[in-house]
Design an enzyme around this catalytic site. Structure first.
Site, PDB file in Angstrom:
ATOM      1  NE  ARG A 164      -4.132  -1.828   0.408  1.00 23.93           N
ATOM      2  CZ  ARG A 164      -4.008  -3.125   0.254  1.00 23.93           C
ATOM      3  NH1 ARG A 164      -2.948  -3.617  -0.473  1.00 23.93           N
ATOM      4  NH2 ARG A 164      -5.270  -3.817   0.071  1.00 23.93           N
ATOM      5  CB  SER A 235      -8.654  -2.032   4.334  1.00 24.55           C
ATOM      6  OG  SER A 235      -9.025  -3.213   3.747  1.00 24.55           O
ATOM      7  CD  GLU A 334      -5.427   0.650   2.596  1.00 24.00           C
ATOM      8  OE1 GLU A 334      -4.946  -0.089   1.870  1.00 24.00           O
ATOM      9  OE2 GLU A 334      -6.646   0.538   2.988  1.00 24.00           O
TER      10      GLU A 334
HETATM   11  N1  EPU Z   1     -11.007 -12.263  10.447  1.00 24.27           N
HETATM   12  C1  EPU Z   1     -11.284 -12.182  11.597  1.00 24.27           C
HETATM   13  N2  EPU Z   1     -12.603 -11.899  12.217  1.00 24.27           N
HETATM   14  C2  EPU Z   1     -13.450 -11.354  11.282  1.00 24.27           C
HETATM   15  C3  EPU Z   1     -13.264 -11.286   9.849  1.00 24.27           C
HETATM   16  C4  EPU Z   1     -12.010 -11.652   9.586  1.00 24.27           C
HETATM   17  O1  EPU Z   1     -10.591 -12.794  12.445  1.00 24.27           O
HETATM   18  O2  EPU Z   1     -14.408 -11.037  11.646  1.00 24.27           O
HETATM   19  C5  EPU Z   1      -9.857 -12.782   9.807  1.00 24.27           C
HETATM   20  C6  EPU Z   1      -9.969 -13.777   8.672  1.00 24.27           C
HETATM   21  O3  EPU Z   1      -9.982 -14.906   9.203  1.00 24.27           O
HETATM   22  C7  EPU Z   1      -8.535 -13.504   8.032  1.00 24.27           C
HETATM   23  C8  EPU Z   1      -8.481 -12.044   8.295  1.00 24.27           C
HETATM   24  O4  EPU Z   1      -9.013 -11.739   9.291  1.00 24.27           O
HETATM   25  O5  EPU Z   1      -7.555 -14.080   8.519  1.00 24.27           O
HETATM   26  C9  EPU Z   1      -8.921 -11.316   6.948  1.00 24.27           C
HETATM   27  O6  EPU Z   1      -7.975 -11.489   5.862  1.00 24.27           O
HETATM   28  P1  EPU Z   1      -8.730 -11.294   4.468  1.00 24.27           P
HETATM   29  O7  EPU Z   1      -7.939 -11.994   3.561  1.00 24.27           O
HETATM   30  O8  EPU Z   1     -10.201 -11.116   4.270  1.00 24.27           O
HETATM   31  O9  EPU Z   1      -8.326  -9.793   4.195  1.00 24.27           O
HETATM   32  P2  EPU Z   1      -7.453  -8.643   4.860  1.00 24.27           P
HETATM   33  O10 EPU Z   1      -5.935  -9.179   5.112  1.00 24.27           O
HETATM   34  O11 EPU Z   1      -8.187  -8.334   6.105  1.00 24.27           O
HETATM   35  C10 EPU Z   1      -6.464  -7.515   2.613  1.00 24.27           C
HETATM   36  C11 EPU Z   1      -6.685  -6.242   2.072  1.00 24.27           C
HETATM   37  C12 EPU Z   1      -8.063  -6.077   1.385  1.00 24.27           C
HETATM   38  C13 EPU Z   1      -8.169  -7.278   0.316  1.00 24.27           C
HETATM   39  C14 EPU Z   1      -7.988  -8.486   1.056  1.00 24.27           C
HETATM   40  C15 EPU Z   1      -7.930  -9.645   0.071  1.00 24.27           C
HETATM   41  C16 EPU Z   1      -5.390  -4.637   3.538  1.00 24.27           C
HETATM   42  C17 EPU Z   1      -5.495  -3.551   4.457  1.00 24.27           C
HETATM   43  N3  EPU Z   1      -6.442  -5.163   3.232  1.00 24.27           N
HETATM   44  O12 EPU Z   1      -7.700  -7.685   3.871  1.00 24.27           O
HETATM   45  O13 EPU Z   1      -7.979  -4.738   0.767  1.00 24.27           O
HETATM   46  O14 EPU Z   1      -9.314  -7.007  -0.335  1.00 24.27           O
HETATM   47  O15 EPU Z   1      -6.531  -8.543   1.647  1.00 24.27           O
HETATM   48  O16 EPU Z   1      -6.768  -9.868  -0.553  1.00 24.27           O
HETATM   49  O17 EPU Z   1      -4.366  -5.236   2.923  1.00 24.27           O
HETATM   50  C18 EPU Z   1      -8.361  -2.438   0.717  1.00 24.27           C
HETATM   51  O18 EPU Z   1      -7.374  -2.395   0.776  1.00 24.27           O
HETATM   52  O19 EPU Z   1      -9.528  -1.565   0.633  1.00 24.27           O
HETATM   53  C19 EPU Z   1      -8.809  -3.749   0.715  1.00 24.27           C
HETATM   54  C20 EPU Z   1     -10.112  -4.242   0.836  1.00 24.27           C
END
Ligand code: EPU
Length: 338
Positions: A164, A235, A334
């Site tokens: 990012r 995010s 972010e």
């Molecule tokens: N989780 C929890 N509790 C919840 C929901 C999720 O513990 O209620 C855990 C899940 O089990 C998982 C993690 O949190 O381990 C979430 O991971 P996820 O793959 O959904 O994505 P993220 O790391 O939270 C990043 C990007 C997203 C992108 C996704 C998919 C960032 C800041 N965000 O999110 O980007 O869509 O990966 O690749 O890196 C954005 O930048 O606006 C965005 C949505």
């Protein structure tokens, strides 16, 4: 012809849909018009360029001019064998480009389907999702230097792409350069990127780029709010990177859970902020019209359209404090605060 509006609410030009006044908003349809706007000393300063305003929180009224590109030009150059260079105007909606290229069988951006924002913002922010970051495909960017008025070019290695992050987010370059065109290096060779969670299961064998796009959108739909109905800026926080020692302490705090994580370097572990927020007990927090999206608590939403910037800021600080007291990790937003 440029369109110049005075005393505008930014509610409709940002995806959070939160009110704040901008002294001026100017939309342009050509690079010449952009240059005229930059040279126009009657327009209020400072100047801030927006795409779809999808990563932006206006915390107060803005005294200057917001610039928005309406240029929608795209050039596809089938360079050699299967390699393709796509030159896209910064103002194009990134998801439209992802859609059109997938339909043409051009691979590379399909995993970025559904991300709100423009092509220019994808370079600034190095947007990423489902195992792909825009920066890995960006060969070059054309920009205008608002200090000198000159046209300039940034090749891949100059742009310091990271998680990012790009040169356009550094204090020296932020708001100095207006990106006008982004050159993506892509391919017609099928190269599905299936490393993320259950993508492989959804698409099966030999997916087309459009199959990949559909699968990504399906996953997004189950986790993320629909931008058409619920205001957010995606995010809200970055996923923090901590040391191995710190990570072990977190495992010790939560002995009954497998802590999700990714090794991202020597002594560097990335932990999902969504997990930290969840385990810090923040998921059901609300503040005025602001809340956390139930299936992805990393996203702060304008629950029913009534949230104010103060609601978001207060909720942001409550989340940071809660995660800090439980895990000794300070989350970094972010979303850009203006
Ligand atoms: N989780 C929890 N509790 C919840 C929901 C999720 O513990 O209620 C855990 C899940 O089990 C998982 C993690 O949190 O381990 C979430 O991971 P996820 O793959 O959904 O994505 P993220 O790391 O939270 C990043 C990007 C997203 C992108 C996704 C998919 C960032 C800041 N965000 O999110 O980007 O869509 O990966 O690749 O890196 C954005 O930048 O606006 C965005 C949505």
């Amino acid at each position: 012809m440029s369109e110049i509006l005075h005393n505008c609410d930014v509610r409709d030009i940002t995806t959070f849909h939160i009110s704040a006044k901008a002294a001026c908003v100017a939309c342009y349809d050509s690079i010449e018009e952009l240059e005229q706007l930059l040279a126009d000393t009657t327009l209020p300063r400072p100047v801030k360029h927006l795409g779809q305003g999808s990563n932006m929180l206006f915390t107060r009224d803005f005294p200057g001019t917001i610039l928005i590109s309406r240029i929608n030009e795209r050039d596809i150059d089938h360079a050699t064998d299967d390699s393709v260079i796509v030159a896209a105007s910064a103002g194009i909606v990134m998801d439209h480009l992802c859609r059109d290229l997938a339909a043409l069988g051009i691979w590379g951006l399909e995993n970025l389907s559904g991300i709100p924002g423009t092509v220019g913002a994808s370079a600034v922010q190095n947007v990423g999702a489902y195992g792909v970051e825009a920066g890995e495909h960006i060969a070059r960017v054309d920009a205008i230097d608002t200090v000198t008025g000159s046209h300039c070019r940034f090749d891949h290695d100059m742009m310091q792409f990271g998680y990012r992050h790009s040169i356009f987010k550094t204090p020296q370059a932020r708001d100095r350069y207006i990106i006008t065109k982004v050159y993506f290096r892509l391919t017609t060779r099928p190269t599905p990127r299936l490393d993320y969670a259950n993508l492989q299961t959804i698409v099966g064998d030999n997916p087309t780029a459009t199959d990949m796009r559909r699968a990504v959108i399906t996953i997004r739909d189950t986790k993320l709010p629909d931008p058409a109905t619920t205001g957010s800026a995606g995010s809200f926080f970055k996923n923090p990177v901590i040391t191995c020692e710190h990570f072990q302490k977190i495992e010790a705090i939560c002995p009954d859970t497998k802590v999700p994580h990714f090794i991202v370097g020597d002594n560097a572990v990335k932990v999902p902020a969504a997990w930290l927020i969840d385990k810090a007990g923040c998921k059901t927090m609300t503040q005025g019209g602001a809340s956390l999206w139930p299936t992805q608590p990393l996203v702060i939403v304008n629950t029913d359209g009534t949230a104010t910037a103060d609601d978001i800021l207060t909720l942001e600080h409550r989340i940071i404090d809660a995660v800090n007291s439980r895990f000794a990790i300070t989350l970094t937003p972010e979303v850009e605060h203006l």
